[in-house]
Design a protein around this motif. Structure first.
Motif, mmCIF file in Angstrom:
data_model
loop_
_atom_site.group_PDB
_atom_site.id
_atom_site.type_symbol
_atom_site.label_atom_id
_atom_site.label_comp_id
_atom_site.label_asym_id
_atom_site.label_seq_id
_atom_site.Cartn_x
_atom_site.Cartn_y
_atom_site.Cartn_z
ATOM 1 N N SER A 4 0.834 -1.218 0.000
ATOM 2 C CA SER A 4 0.000 0.000 0.000
ATOM 3 C C SER A 4 0.859 1.255 0.000
ATOM 4 O O SER A 4 0.588 2.206 -0.732
ATOM 5 N N GLU A 59 2.641 1.503 -3.522
ATOM 6 C CA GLU A 59 1.735 1.976 -4.575
ATOM 7 C C GLU A 59 1.431 3.464 -4.416
ATOM 8 O O GLU A 59 1.433 4.211 -5.396
ATOM 9 N N ARG A 102 -4.979 8.335 -13.749
ATOM 10 C CA ARG A 102 -5.070 6.886 -13.604
ATOM 11 C C ARG A 102 -6.212 6.346 -14.446
ATOM 12 O O ARG A 102 -7.224 7.001 -14.641
ATOM 13 N N LYS A 106 -8.517 2.549 -15.237
ATOM 14 C CA LYS A 106 -8.850 1.230 -14.703
ATOM 15 C C LYS A 106 -8.481 0.164 -15.720
ATOM 16 O O LYS A 106 -8.628 0.353 -16.920
ATOM 17 N N ASP A 107 -8.001 -0.961 -15.214
ATOM 18 C CA ASP A 107 -7.709 -2.112 -16.059
ATOM 19 C C ASP A 107 -8.752 -3.182 -15.766
ATOM 20 O O ASP A 107 -8.727 -3.785 -14.700
ATOM 21 N N GLY A 131 -6.292 -7.108 -13.269
ATOM 22 C CA GLY A 131 -6.356 -7.004 -11.819
ATOM 23 C C GLY A 131 -5.303 -6.080 -11.236
ATOM 24 O O GLY A 131 -5.231 -5.903 -10.025
ATOM 25 N N LEU A 132 -4.462 -5.498 -12.081
ATOM 26 C CA LEU A 132 -3.466 -4.543 -11.606
ATOM 27 C C LEU A 132 -4.177 -3.241 -11.274
ATOM 28 O O LEU A 132 -5.067 -2.809 -12.001
ATOM 29 N N SER A 133 -3.787 -2.613 -10.179
ATOM 30 C CA SER A 133 -4.590 -1.494 -9.676
ATOM 31 C C SER A 133 -4.065 -0.104 -10.025
ATOM 32 O O SER A 133 -4.797 0.865 -9.911
ATOM 33 N N LEU A 134 -2.824 0.017 -10.452
ATOM 34 C CA LEU A 134 -2.254 1.328 -10.736
ATOM 35 C C LEU A 134 -1.894 1.384 -12.222
ATOM 36 O O LEU A 134 -0.843 0.909 -12.637
ATOM 37 N N CYS A 135 -2.811 1.936 -13.022
ATOM 38 C CA CYS A 135 -2.653 1.914 -14.473
ATOM 39 C C CYS A 135 -2.797 3.309 -15.065
ATOM 40 O O CYS A 135 -3.458 4.175 -14.488
ATOM 41 N N CYS A 165 0.596 -0.591 -16.651
ATOM 42 C CA CYS A 165 0.225 -0.749 -15.238
ATOM 43 C C CYS A 165 1.457 -1.062 -14.393
ATOM 44 O O CYS A 165 2.406 -1.692 -14.858
ATOM 45 N N GLU A 171 -1.330 -7.010 -6.003
ATOM 46 C CA GLU A 171 -1.781 -7.213 -4.630
ATOM 47 C C GLU A 171 -2.699 -8.419 -4.603
ATOM 48 O O GLU A 171 -3.589 -8.561 -5.432
#
Length: 112
Positions: free
Chosen positions: A8, A11, A22, A24-25, A29-33, A71, A76
């Motif tokens: 956390s 990131e 940012r 969304k992907d 499932g990757l959260s920072l794209c 990403c 996570e």
């Protein structure tokens, strides 16, 4: 595996260093794209293990998941985050099973 609390913070630090919107992907499932055309520069990440510091390059920390999307390559999972194969690219990783030690040496694996 990296503890969730560590992930956390990592990131958040990476996100704060990138001045792009940012995205969304929906698939990986990757959260920072980010948009693949965004100015995502090398976030200067050094992972500090006990007794070893591993400096990651942009290709160790970001992956292009589609034509339009890049990403942060750390994933996570429930309870932890994965320090995966992209983070280990172009490093010789030594496994000393007797001493229970890992070592990392930067290398150009394409030339080996």
């Amino acid at each position: 595996m990296l503890p969730t609390a560590f992930y956390s913070k990592l990131e958040a630090a990476v996100a704060s260093s990138i001045k792009a919107e940012r995205k969304k992907d929906p698939e990986s499932g990757l959260s920072l794209c980010y948009n693949a055309n965004a100015d995502v520069k090398d976030p200067n990440i050094t992972i500090h293990f006990d007794g070893a510091d591993v400096k990651l390059n942009i290709f160790n920390s970001f992956v292009q998941v589609s034509k339009d999307l890049v990403c942060f390559a750390f994933l996570e999972t429930e309870g932890d985050a994965i320090y995966g194969n992209l983070s280990q690219m172009d490093f010789l990783v030594g496994y000393d099973t007797v001493s229970k030690m890992l070592s990392f040496k930067p290398a150009d694996c394409a030339k080996m």
